[in-house]
Design a protein around this motif. Structure first.
Motif, PDB file in Angstrom:
ATOM      1  N   ILE A  90     -11.040  11.506  -5.144  1.00 37.09           N
ATOM      2  CA  ILE A  90     -11.007  10.043  -4.976  1.00 37.09           C
ATOM      3  C   ILE A  90     -11.839   9.397  -6.089  1.00 37.09           C
ATOM      4  CG2 ILE A  90     -11.572   8.129  -3.426  1.00 37.09           C
ATOM      5  CD1 ILE A  90     -11.559  10.375  -1.139  1.00 37.09           C
ATOM      6  N   GLY A  91     -11.297   8.353  -6.673  1.00 37.75           N
ATOM      7  CA  GLY A  91     -12.046   7.632  -7.705  1.00 37.75           C
ATOM      8  C   GLY A  91     -11.186   6.536  -8.296  1.00 37.75           C
ATOM      9  N   TYR A  92     -11.731   5.850  -9.271  1.00 41.23           N
ATOM     10  CA  TYR A  92     -10.947   4.827  -9.950  1.00 41.23           C
ATOM     11  C   TYR A  92     -10.049   5.523 -10.974  1.00 41.23           C
ATOM     12  CZ  TYR A  92     -13.704   1.478  -7.443  1.00 41.23           C
ATOM     13  OH  TYR A  92     -14.259   0.764  -6.419  1.00 41.23           O
ATOM     14  N   PRO A  93      -8.773   5.178 -10.973  1.00 41.76           N
ATOM     15  CA  PRO A  93      -7.829   5.898 -11.844  1.00 41.76           C
ATOM     16  C   PRO A  93      -8.117   5.659 -13.326  1.00 41.76           C
ATOM     17  CG  PRO A  93      -6.666   4.517 -10.219  1.00 41.76           C
ATOM     18  CD  PRO A  93      -8.114   4.145 -10.155  1.00 41.76           C
ATOM     19  N   ALA A  94      -7.910   6.685 -14.121  1.00 44.96           N
ATOM     20  CA  ALA A  94      -7.883   6.537 -15.581  1.00 44.96           C
ATOM     21  C   ALA A  94      -6.417   6.713 -15.993  1.00 44.96           C
ATOM     22  CB  ALA A  94      -8.760   7.594 -16.227  1.00 44.96           C
ATOM     23  N   ALA A  95      -6.151   6.587 -17.285  1.00 44.61           N
ATOM     24  CA  ALA A  95      -4.773   6.752 -17.761  1.00 44.61           C
ATOM     25  C   ALA A  95      -4.219   8.052 -17.198  1.00 44.61           C
ATOM     26  CB  ALA A  95      -4.772   6.780 -19.278  1.00 44.61           C
ATOM     27  N   ASP A  96      -3.165   7.935 -16.438  1.00 46.66           N
ATOM     28  CA  ASP A  96      -2.683   9.102 -15.705  1.00 46.66           C
ATOM     29  C   ASP A  96      -1.474   9.711 -16.392  1.00 46.66           C
ATOM     30  OD1 ASP A  96      -2.937  10.917 -13.704  1.00 46.66           O
ATOM     31  OD2 ASP A  96      -2.349   9.576 -12.078  1.00 46.66           O
ATOM     32  N   TRP A  97      -1.128  10.905 -15.975  1.00 44.48           N
ATOM     33  CA  TRP A  97       0.102  11.539 -16.425  1.00 44.48           C
ATOM     34  C   TRP A  97       0.969  11.785 -15.195  1.00 44.48           C
ATOM     35  CZ3 TRP A  97       0.371  16.488 -14.258  1.00 44.48           C
ATOM     36  CH2 TRP A  97      -0.845  17.012 -13.799  1.00 44.48           C
ATOM     37  N   ARG A  98       2.245  11.900 -15.439  1.00 43.94           N
ATOM     38  CA  ARG A  98       3.185  12.085 -14.330  1.00 43.94           C
ATOM     39  C   ARG A  98       3.318  13.553 -14.004  1.00 43.94           C
ATOM     40  NH1 ARG A  98       7.092   8.534 -12.655  1.00 43.94           N
ATOM     41  NH2 ARG A  98       8.744  10.090 -12.609  1.00 43.94           N
ATOM     42  N   SER A  99       3.243  13.861 -12.735  1.00 48.19           N
ATOM     43  CA  SER A  99       3.463  15.240 -12.314  1.00 48.19           C
ATOM     44  C   SER A  99       4.895  15.643 -12.645  1.00 48.19           C
ATOM     45  CB  SER A  99       3.235  15.352 -10.809  1.00 48.19           C
ATOM     46  OG  SER A  99       3.836  16.539 -10.323  1.00 48.19           O
ATOM     47  N   PRO A 100       5.078  16.871 -13.170  1.00 51.61           N
ATOM     48  CA  PRO A 100       6.457  17.336 -13.430  1.00 51.61           C
ATOM     49  C   PRO A 100       7.302  17.333 -12.158  1.00 51.61           C
ATOM     50  CG  PRO A 100       4.817  18.938 -14.229  1.00 51.61           C
ATOM     51  CD  PRO A 100       4.058  17.861 -13.531  1.00 51.61           C
TER      52      PRO A 100
ATOM     53  N   VAL B  32       0.855  -1.202   0.000  1.00 49.95           N
ATOM     54  CA  VAL B  32       0.000   0.000   0.000  1.00 49.95           C
ATOM     55  C   VAL B  32       0.882   1.239   0.000  1.00 49.95           C
ATOM     56  CG1 VAL B  32      -1.668   1.336   1.342  1.00 49.95           C
ATOM     57  CG2 VAL B  32      -1.952  -1.144   1.117  1.00 49.95           C
ATOM     58  N   VAL B  33       1.885   1.248   0.869  1.00 49.22           N
ATOM     59  CA  VAL B  33       2.760   2.424   0.972  1.00 49.22           C
ATOM     60  C   VAL B  33       3.523   2.621  -0.341  1.00 49.22           C
ATOM     61  CG1 VAL B  33       4.785   3.388   2.163  1.00 49.22           C
ATOM     62  CG2 VAL B  33       2.981   2.205   3.477  1.00 49.22           C
ATOM     63  N   ARG B  34       4.034   1.518  -0.888  1.00 56.18           N
ATOM     64  CA  ARG B  34       4.839   1.619  -2.109  1.00 56.18           C
ATOM     65  C   ARG B  34       3.999   2.074  -3.306  1.00 56.18           C
ATOM     66  NH1 ARG B  34       5.790  -1.640  -5.998  1.00 56.18           N
ATOM     67  NH2 ARG B  34       4.699  -3.379  -5.019  1.00 56.18           N
ATOM     68  N   ARG B  35       2.753   1.615  -3.351  1.00 56.99           N
ATOM     69  CA  ARG B  35       1.899   1.936  -4.511  1.00 56.99           C
ATOM     70  C   ARG B  35       1.230   3.293  -4.407  1.00 56.99           C
ATOM     71  NH1 ARG B  35      -1.059  -3.520  -6.502  1.00 56.99           N
ATOM     72  NH2 ARG B  35      -2.336  -1.951  -7.548  1.00 56.99           N
ATOM     73  N   ARG B  36       1.237   3.891  -3.231  1.00 50.34           N
ATOM     74  CA  ARG B  36       0.556   5.177  -3.106  1.00 50.34           C
ATOM     75  C   ARG B  36       1.213   6.238  -3.965  1.00 50.34           C
ATOM     76  NH1 ARG B  36       0.868   9.737  -2.508  1.00 50.34           N
ATOM     77  NH2 ARG B  36       3.069   9.530  -1.920  1.00 50.34           N
ATOM     78  N   LYS B  37       0.442   6.879  -4.758  1.00 52.49           N
ATOM     79  CA  LYS B  37       0.907   8.019  -5.548  1.00 52.49           C
ATOM     80  C   LYS B  37      -0.314   8.871  -5.833  1.00 52.49           C
ATOM     81  CE  LYS B  37       0.160   5.848  -9.979  1.00 52.49           C
ATOM     82  NZ  LYS B  37       0.350   5.962 -11.380  1.00 52.49           N
ATOM     83  N   MET B  38      -0.094  10.129  -6.111  1.00 53.12           N
ATOM     84  CA  MET B  38      -1.221  10.999  -6.393  1.00 53.12           C
ATOM     85  C   MET B  38      -1.762  10.699  -7.796  1.00 53.12           C
ATOM     86  SD  MET B  38      -1.476  12.598  -3.588  1.00 53.12           S
ATOM     87  CE  MET B  38      -0.564  13.316  -2.213  1.00 53.12           C
ATOM     88  N   VAL B  39      -3.065  10.500  -7.867  1.00 49.97           N
ATOM     89  CA  VAL B  39      -3.746  10.217  -9.130  1.00 49.97           C
ATOM     90  C   VAL B  39      -4.564  11.448  -9.508  1.00 49.97           C
ATOM     91  CG1 VAL B  39      -5.590   8.821 -10.163  1.00 49.97           C
ATOM     92  CG2 VAL B  39      -3.796   7.721  -8.797  1.00 49.97           C
ATOM     93  N   ARG B  40      -4.357  11.942 -10.730  1.00 49.47           N
ATOM     94  CA  ARG B  40      -4.993  13.209 -11.121  1.00 49.47           C
ATOM     95  C   ARG B  40      -5.953  13.052 -12.291  1.00 49.47           C
ATOM     96  NH1 ARG B  40       0.326  13.941  -9.683  1.00 49.47           N
ATOM     97  NH2 ARG B  40       0.708  15.425  -7.986  1.00 49.47           N
ATOM     98  N   THR B  41      -6.240  11.826 -12.687  1.00 49.87           N
ATOM     99  CA  THR B  41      -7.201  11.567 -13.768  1.00 49.87           C
ATOM    100  C   THR B  41      -8.041  10.352 -13.377  1.00 49.87           C
ATOM    101  OG1 THR B  41      -5.431  12.196 -15.281  1.00 49.87           O
ATOM    102  CG2 THR B  41      -7.424  11.369 -16.277  1.00 49.87           C
ATOM    103  N   TYR B  42      -9.352  10.482 -13.484  1.00 50.47           N
ATOM    104  CA  TYR B  42     -10.247   9.440 -12.976  1.00 50.47           C
ATOM    105  C   TYR B  42     -11.230   8.973 -14.042  1.00 50.47           C
ATOM    106  CZ  TYR B  42      -8.436  11.169  -8.580  1.00 50.47           C
ATOM    107  OH  TYR B  42      -7.598  11.535  -7.566  1.00 50.47           O
ATOM    108  N   ASP B  43     -11.717   7.747 -13.831  1.00 51.44           N
ATOM    109  CA  ASP B  43     -12.775   7.205 -14.674  1.00 51.44           C
ATOM    110  C   ASP B  43     -14.098   7.836 -14.232  1.00 51.44           C
ATOM    111  OD1 ASP B  43     -14.736   5.743 -15.893  1.00 51.44           O
ATOM    112  OD2 ASP B  43     -13.789   3.793 -15.548  1.00 51.44           O
ATOM    113  N   PRO B  44     -14.686   8.691 -15.082  1.00 54.27           N
ATOM    114  CA  PRO B  44     -15.888   9.427 -14.650  1.00 54.27           C
ATOM    115  C   PRO B  44     -17.125   8.537 -14.539  1.00 54.27           C
ATOM    116  CG  PRO B  44     -15.382   9.933 -16.930  1.00 54.27           C
ATOM    117  CD  PRO B  44     -14.292   9.021 -16.447  1.00 54.27           C
TER     118      PRO B  44
END
Ligand code: FMN
Length: 205
Positions: A170-180, A6-18
């Motif tokens: 919060i939501g189910y992730p969609a194809a995400d992009w990496r924060s600069p 859980v700790v290793r996989r945590r990352k900010m997700v900024r695109t979601y499945d609407p």
């Protein structure tokens, strides 16, 4: 899921499945875990605003984004089916620490090493982020710009004594992009941890 994963996989997700809502029971687990966070003096001086209705979320984004903002970040974040805004309640701490077992009856804020009311709200927010991963969800913590705080308060009737520390999509992730920001790379343990003493020179000479 294993805690380390859980700790290793945590990352900010900024695109979601609407089109994929967060089941109500899952949202309740996120909130139930938030209040398991530690708090100074067990003050529990926090407050959460959970937004699940599309009209409420629209109001949130209208109040916090302001004219002229938009782009990929906002489009991705707006798709999140849930927004939880975390707040700190300083007076709950000043009241708690004025009680006889603590005795800070002067309510002097300079007694506090740092504002624990914000710290504790951040800890609750982290539990939401970690629980989201455990539930197979994505989440992103972000701040409400100071100039957007008054419109946010007005839009949702948030009392002055509650300070919005940050919001979480919060939501189910969609194809995400990496924060600069990630280009900075993660700092190594050896760069940030000092063992035994901080430096070779004693701070007081
Ligand atoms: C206090 C705080 C404020 C943040 N504010 C924003 C923000 O306004 N917008 C955003 O997209 N990400 C925000 N982030 C996310 C960070 O950019 C992110 O945590 C960092 O780049 C490391 O990436 P990771 O969390 O995916 O590992 C914030 C994170 C924290 C802890």
């Amino acid at each position: 899921m294993e805690f380390a994963e859980v700790v290793r996989r945590r990352k900010m997700v900024r695109t979601y499945d609407p089109d994929r809502p967060v089941p109500p029971a899952v949202l309740e687990r996120l909130l139930a875990h938030a209040i398991r966070a530690p708090s100074a003096g067990f003050s529990q001086g926090w407050g959460f605003l959970a937004l699940t209705e599309p009209a409420d979320r629209d109001r949130f984004w209208a109040a916090t984004s302001g004219p002229g903002t938009g782009g990929r970040w906002l489009a991705g974040m707006r798709a999140a089916p849930v927004v939880v805004v975390t707040h700190s309640h300083r007076d709950a701490y000043l009241d708690r620490y004025a009680e006889p077992d603590k005795g800070w009856t002067d309510r002097d804020e300079s007694r506090w090493p740092v504002p624990y009311w914000h710290i504790d709200t951040g800890m609750a927010a982290l539990l939401i982020l970690l629980t989201a991963v455990d539930e197979g969800l994505g989440a992103c913590f972000f701040g409400i710009p100071p100039e957007r705080t008054p419109p946010y308060r007005r839009a949702f009737g948030v009392p002055e004594e509650f300070c919005p520390v940050g919001a979480i999509t919060i939501g189910y992730p969609a194809a995400d992009w990496r924060s600069p920001s990630l280009r900075r790379g993660r700092r190594e343990v050896a760069q940030v941890v000092h063992r035994g003493r901080w430096s070779a020179v004693a701070p007081d000479g």
